[in-house]
Design an enzyme around this catalytic site. Structure first.
Site, short mmCIF file in Angstrom:
data_model
loop_
_atom_site.label_atom_id
_atom_site.label_comp_id
_atom_site.label_asym_id
_atom_site.label_seq_id
_atom_site.Cartn_x
_atom_site.Cartn_y
_atom_site.Cartn_z
N TYR A 20 -6.42 5.67 4.80
CA TYR A 20 -6.53 4.70 3.71
C TYR A 20 -5.69 3.45 3.99
O TYR A 20 -6.17 2.33 3.91
CB TYR A 20 -6.10 5.35 2.38
CG TYR A 20 -5.88 4.32 1.32
CD1 TYR A 20 -6.97 3.72 0.69
CD2 TYR A 20 -4.60 3.87 1.00
CE1 TYR A 20 -6.79 2.71 -0.23
CE2 TYR A 20 -4.40 2.87 0.07
CZ TYR A 20 -5.50 2.29 -0.54
OH TYR A 20 -5.32 1.27 -1.44
N GLU B 270 0.83 -1.21 0.00
CA GLU B 270 0.00 0.00 0.00
C GLU B 270 0.86 1.26 0.00
O GLU B 270 0.56 2.22 -0.70
CB GLU B 270 -0.93 0.02 1.22
CG GLU B 270 -2.02 -1.04 1.20
CD GLU B 270 -3.02 -0.85 0.06
OE1 GLU B 270 -2.99 0.19 -0.61
OE2 GLU B 270 -3.82 -1.77 -0.17
N ASP C 51 -9.18 5.38 -1.70
CA ASP C 51 -8.06 6.04 -2.39
C ASP C 51 -8.62 6.85 -3.56
O ASP C 51 -9.84 7.00 -3.69
CB ASP C 51 -7.02 5.00 -2.84
CG ASP C 51 -7.51 4.16 -4.02
OD1 ASP C 51 -8.72 4.20 -4.33
OD2 ASP C 51 -6.68 3.48 -4.66
#
Ligand code: SF4
Length: 351
Positions: A116, A33, A134
């Site tokens: 996020y 991520e 996102d």
């Protein structure tokens, strides 16, 4: 079928085969991520593979040096993300016995981890029902519901998160989040979304009202700051071969803890003659009158809120000068983390 069932069925049939898909390891999810934020997938995958090959778990990342982490990150930009990963890995080893935190709230406390990333890791690794929003998800939801809040605005983010949390499948929140991201990336794309074949086009606000190009509303562009860097590439021959003077960037500016060359920054373009009369030049060289043997063309380097206009001046000295800096051989230089601007110059002009 509900929104989430339709979406998840589409995802199962269409998802891309990515190296971190299917893992429940919170460390690998976290790394993927962070690397893929603000990075194109094709570029990010290579970085992900190299990173987890060298640092396959929290222990190895915490034991590595920051310099090594930054070197692996070189060219990806946003170097604070790499420094934060390293700091957090050490914190997990020192304060949490090496066990990755297991709830959204605890993950969110790690340095540099935003909503996020925490939601992605908590949902994918621990099945916590948290919506991860996102840019892909924001665009899809903004069009579907017809939000007019600018993307990136606090109100827009809050609204998108609320809507995503209404839609989330609580029995498989991680899959739902991945499906939302994938749908935004592959179908509800920024330009030319595939509306005609889209499973949601009969209920999509932007499609029905023909306002796809207007949504999401773009944020007002920030003021872009122009900066003029003059890099002094100072070398000399020593009995053990050529040496070069580097500067480790320690201040609170871009590229913290990366290496570049001694640098003079000016508020506008200046000539070499003027540069040589500056106080910074005198501080560096004192009474010496070094010869500049080559001046590069201007390099333009674009960052998110700055444009760097850089020139490089080659200076060959007879020996080292008395000034702060790091003296290295050319082989050592190759192993140090440098900003992309510096590696571009080295590849193009330095031999
Ligand atoms: S119809 Fe078009 S704009 Fe609406 S969700 Fe589908 S792809 Fe996106």
């Amino acid at each position: 079928m509900s929104f989430s069932s339709t979406l998840i069925s589409w995802y199962e049939a269409n998802k891309r085969d990515l190296p971190f898909r299917g893992t429940r390891d919170p460390y690998l999810i976290w790394i993927s991520e962070v690397i893929l934020q603000q990075t194109r997938m094709e570029q990010g995958l290579g970085y992900y593979r190299r990173f987890v090959q060298r640092f396959p778990d929290i222990h190895s990342l915490a034991s590595g040096t920051e310099e090594e982490v930054l070197k692996l990150w070189e060219g990806l930009g946003y170097y604070s993300r790499a420094r934060n990963l390293h700091t957090s890995a050490r914190e997990i080893m020192e304060r949490m016995d090496g066990v990755f935190p297991q709830t959204y709230e605890e993950i969110r406390k790690l340095k540099g981890v935003g909503e996020y990333t925490a939601a992605s890791v908590a949902s994918l690794a621990f099945d916590e029902s948290r919506a991860a929003v996102d840019g892909n998800v924001y665009r899809f939801l903004a069009r579907y519901y017809g939000f007019r809040e600018p993307s990136g605005s606090a109100s827009g983010k809050k609204l998108a998160r609320m809507k995503a949390e209404e839609l989330i499948d609580n029995s498989q929140p991680g899959t739902f989040n991945q499906a939302m991201i994938e749908f935004g990336a592959l179908v509800c794309t920024p330009v030319n979304p595939s509306c005609n074949g889209c499973l949601f086009n009969t209920s999509c606000y932007a499609f029905i009202h023909r306002v796809i190009r207007e949504i999401p509303v773009k944020p007002r562009p920030d003021q872009i700051r122009k900066r003029f860097f003059h890099y002094l590439v100072i070398t000399w021959e020593s009995p053990d071969g050529a040496r070069i003077l580097l500067n480790k960037r320690t201040g609170n500016d871009i590229w913290k803890n990366l290496y570049d060359f001694p640098q003079i920054e000016t508020p506008r373009i200046v000539s070499l003659t003027r540069l040589m009369k500056s106080q910074e030049w005198r501080n560096l060289f004192g009474d010496l009158h070094p010869v500049v043997s080559a001046v590069s063309t201007q390099f333009i380097h674009i960052l998110s809120h700055q444009v760097i206009l850089a020139k490089f001046y080659r200076i060959l000295l007879e020996g080292p000068i008395e000034c702060p800096g790091t003296i290295v051989s050319l082989e050592e230089l190759a192993s140090l983390p440098v900003p992309r601007l510096i590696s571009r110059y080295l590849q193009k002009c330095f031999s």
